[in-house]
Design a protein around this motif. Sequence first.
Motif, mmCIF file in Angstrom:
data_model
loop_
_atom_site.group_PDB
_atom_site.id
_atom_site.type_symbol
_atom_site.label_atom_id
_atom_site.label_comp_id
_atom_site.label_asym_id
_atom_site.label_seq_id
_atom_site.Cartn_x
_atom_site.Cartn_y
_atom_site.Cartn_z
ATOM 1 N N ASN A 287 1.079 -1.266 0.496
ATOM 2 C CA ASN A 287 0.033 -0.087 0.302
ATOM 3 C C ASN A 287 0.906 1.358 0.289
ATOM 4 O O ASN A 287 2.205 1.614 -0.085
ATOM 5 N N VAL A 288 0.447 2.553 0.188
ATOM 6 C CA VAL A 288 0.994 3.876 0.178
ATOM 7 C C VAL A 288 1.975 3.754 0.945
ATOM 8 O O VAL A 288 2.548 4.357 1.462
ATOM 9 N N ASN A 289 1.936 3.376 1.600
ATOM 10 C CA ASN A 289 2.444 3.415 3.598
ATOM 11 C C ASN A 289 3.485 1.797 3.651
ATOM 12 O O ASN A 289 5.257 2.925 3.689
HETATM 13 C C1 LIG Z 1 -0.911 5.128 5.934
HETATM 14 O O1 LIG Z 1 -0.471 5.810 6.504
HETATM 15 C C2 LIG Z 1 -1.019 7.001 7.228
HETATM 16 C C3 LIG Z 1 -0.250 7.553 9.051
HETATM 17 O O2 LIG Z 1 0.403 6.588 9.668
HETATM 18 C C4 LIG Z 1 -2.564 6.306 7.606
HETATM 19 O O3 LIG Z 1 -3.272 7.226 8.414
HETATM 20 C C5 LIG Z 1 -3.446 5.703 6.245
HETATM 21 O O4 LIG Z 1 -4.478 4.738 6.957
HETATM 22 C C6 LIG Z 1 -2.001 3.934 6.393
HETATM 23 N N1 LIG Z 1 -2.706 3.888 5.156
HETATM 24 C C7 LIG Z 1 -3.281 2.674 4.675
HETATM 25 C C8 LIG Z 1 -3.249 1.866 3.629
HETATM 26 O O5 LIG Z 1 -2.291 1.711 5.481
#
Ligand SMILES: *[C@@H]1O[C@H](CO)[C@@H](O)[C@H](O)[C@H]1NC(C)=O
Length: 808
Positions: free
Chosen positions: A243-245
Amino acid sequence: MSFTNSSLLMGFLLLLSLALIISLSSATDTITANQSISGDQTISSKDENFELGFFKAGNSSNYYIGMWYKKVSTDPPTIAWVANRETPVSDRFKSELKIIDGNLVLLNESKSPIWSTGINSSNSNSVIAVLLDDGNLVLRNGSNSIDPIWQSFDFPAHTWLPGAKIAYNNITGRKQLLTSWKSIEDPAEGLFTLELDPIEKQYIIKWNRTTQYWTSGPWNGQIFSQVPEMRLNYIYNFSYVSNVNESYFTYSLYNPSIISRFIMDVSGQIKQLSWLDSTKQWNLFWSQPRTQCEVYDFCGAFGSCRQSGLPFCNCLTGFNPRSQSDWDLSDFSGGCVRKTNLQCGRTSEKYGFLSISASIARKPPNSTLLSLSSSRECKNRCLNSCSCNAYSYDNTACSIWESELLDLSDSNSNELTIYVKVASKDLPSNKKNNAVIIGAVVGSVVFAVFILGLILLLVYRKKKKFAGKTTVEGSLVSFVYRDLQTATKNFSDKLGGGGFGSVFKGTLPDNSDVAVKKLESVSQGEKQFRTEVSTIGTIQHVNLVRLRGFCSEGNYKLLVYDYMPNGSLDAHLFKDEKCLDWKTRYQIALGTARGLVYLHEKCRDCIIHCDIKPENILLDNDLCPKVADFGLAKLMGRDFSRVLTTMRGTRGYLAPEWLSGVAITMKADVYSFGMMLFEIISGKRNSEHSENRKIKYFPMHVANVVIGGDDVLGLLDPRLNGEAKGEEVIKLCKVACWCIQDDEENRPTMSQVEQILEGVLDVNMPPMPRSLKLFVDNEDDVVFFTESSSSQSNPSSGVSQAKSVSMN
Ligand SMILES: *[C@@H]1O[C@H](CO)[C@@H](O)[C@H](O)[C@H]1NC(C)=O
Ligand SMILES: *[C@@H]1O[C@H](CO)[C@@H](O)[C@H](O)[C@H]1NC(C)=O
Ligand SMILES: *[C@@H]1O[C@H](CO)[C@@H](O)[C@H](O)[C@H]1NC(C)=O
Ligand SMILES: *[C@@H]1O[C@H](CO)[C@@H](O)[C@H](O)[C@H]1NC(C)=O
Ligand SMILES: *[C@@H]1O[C@H](CO)[C@@H](O)[C@H](O)[C@H]1NC(C)=O
Ligand SMILES: *[C@@H]1O[C@H](CO)[C@@H](O)[C@H](O)[C@H]1NC(C)=O
Ligand SMILES: *[C@@H]1O[C@H](CO)[C@@H](O)[C@H](O)[C@H]1NC(C)=O
Ligand SMILES: *[C@@H]1O[C@H](CO)[C@@H](O)[C@H](O)[C@H]1NC(C)=O
Ligand SMILES: *[C@@H]1O[C@H](CO)[C@@H](O)[C@H](O)[C@H]1NC(C)=O
Ligand SMILES: *[C@@H]1O[C@H](CO)[C@@H](O)[C@H](O)[C@H]1NC(C)=O
């Protein structure tokens, strides 16, 4: 006085630690704010899977905080995680692990923090550390909180446990990777890392965090293209998340009672190991890269890696290990240094060139390419350059190595000759002037005549001795070691190396050729050895290699077999110059099956071969197959009859149950036989079927073709030009698919295989078993052999009844 003082102190410390042991009484899994771990204290996870405390690696005097398997009782314990990899302590009683300001901190002898979980928290008093049963050490804010504020799974050492991740953080760029130990005695970070490549969705292994030398190939949701045996839906439930993170791989075990782990080994290989309770050993299922010499720069600068035989690494002539003690611990990364440094600016006579051969495919890196018209110019360029360490010349291309020469390995094909500059006095022989050379020539002729006479004399005497000292046990000849030494010309003509030792060609005084196997590390006593050997000696079948005799003198244990002039099957299948016609291939399959039926069912003590592969199928004068290397397990003093250890089996041919820790049955041989059948059909290794860079896993491809009723002849070795009996090809394909079922219950017995190949069982070919669960091909089509599609009611239908289900 000081004596009394220190005794008092010792006593006090002892009391203190006793008190602490009591306070941490019988295996708590938690370190709270008021507790610490010191000396021999440990904490254990709730179900006692893992234990955490100080440990010592090997013979070194360094101590580390680490986690090891508790139920898996190896000596030394199997370490799964290390906290202070780079900062050991020497006195574990004066060091302690405790919670300070919301962090888990290791204090050394002088109470300085040398390792910490390093979280920026608000001095929380409620933070505790808990060791969980999956091998994760977590820091929690109070015993009721679930989400960890720190966990060891995010900082793996060299072990990847089920549930942990190999990850890439897309926000911070941080890689969560496995790093090998520096050596078997030093858990500090070594040179080899297993990382995630989020772009290609694959694993890569890197050397010194820069040079990539192995990749798993992309994950397609079911398999890694280069490691098809590392697949979903058998033992491991792999998943890839992106995912993006972050992106990461993780896995779990379908059967939680299996204890299994991946490690990035000091050998530079990733290894998959499972614990076998029955043998009390870790069983190596596979390792990648497959051979030691494929590991980048394993032997360091000016070291050369040896493909077969030990030690793996040797310094080039004129070089010594940089650190003998590291070298002795199999840490070769320091490489080798010159015995005599090159004196730059002196005349060329001080140097010589040592010629070594390397594989062109893996030319050592970091050379500079010059275009020069002769080898001589190239040589002079190197001679006249102070910084030149080596050169090679190949058809106007002059390569000069000014840096250290890395990644050398011996090779027997595609050779490239590299000339290494070495101080003259370190070269094996110095140049002599002509007079000396003539003298030497005359001298050596005289010497040769003398030696010849001596040899003749010796041969004559040997012949007499052979007759004299040879005893016969049953049908076996008991040889004298010195005679075998003579017969093999002091073990000079090596035919190959197997799991249990090397094989040499020899000629007996009666002029018959033999293959002499020199066994390594036999742990059995004399009497037991003789008993086992005579058992093997009674196993005689036209499709088994005949044991002619043995030798047992002290540590020398040798077996003497009939020599097979046509070598082993792999040479015929995989090398270009030879090609077996279809009829011969079919007869080899049938003959091998017959040999295995005999081993499995017809001899007094049934024998599971455990290592069926083309290398172990030898061919006699008439290309009749003979199974080699059977029955050795018991001989080596290990009971392999039910279960296996790391010694046996070869990746690519191993049945999956090897991993599961259950007892191995004859069906393991059936699986390996099936894998070999595919190779007999295709003339290629199953793992080496590439089309446009993409690897097609051949067994899966065959299953798809057979199910689809497609052109089966297209699967054939192209060298056969389609000259084969179609029905026989189909039969071999079906049998091969049937043999490699995940579930051993669903595989045929060897005698069923024999009957099918003979044509006896043709009509009643049993149904294609159910559990060939998942086959994937490159078009991302997923083909299932579903429960319903196997038709018990229609036994003759075979594979073609199975339905293919296309996903997507
Ligand atoms: C990515 O990280 C952000 C900030 O920690 C969070 O709000 C978001 O839900 C995360 N996205 C996923 C797909 O885990
Ligand atoms: C730790 O010890 C202090 C003083 O001895 C006590 O007040 C505190 O409650 C203890 N904390 C825990 C978590 O046991
Ligand atoms: C450790 O020491 C023992 C006895 O001194 C020795 O037999 C063993 O080979 C040593 N192990 C290593 C890895 O050096
Ligand atoms: C403990 O660690 C500190 C800081 O790293 C170091 O200065 C000190 O020498 C260490 N003490 C011992 C006994 O090693
Ligand atoms: C903790 O804070 C320091 C300085 O305030 C910072 O350099 C460090 O990156 C922080 N560590 C973490 C894990 O956030
Ligand atoms: C732990 O919990 C306490 C109280 O709930 C809170 O004040 C503190 O900030 C928390 N600490 C961390 C590191 O989350
Ligand atoms: C590994 O790379 C570092 C620089 O990143 C270098 O200093 C070191 O010498 C390299 N190690 C070896 C063994 O070449
Ligand atoms: C496999 O792993 C995935 C992701 O962790 C999980 O959702 C799924 O339930 C697992 N499947 C089985 C059969 O355990
Ligand atoms: C990682 O982040 C970048 C932007 O920061 C984004 O373009 C990219 O798609 C992200 N990678 C994944 C796998 O989501
Ligand atoms: C070899 O070349 C690579 C990249 O070109 C470089 O990173 C490495 O340091 C060089 N090694 C030596 C020993 O010069």
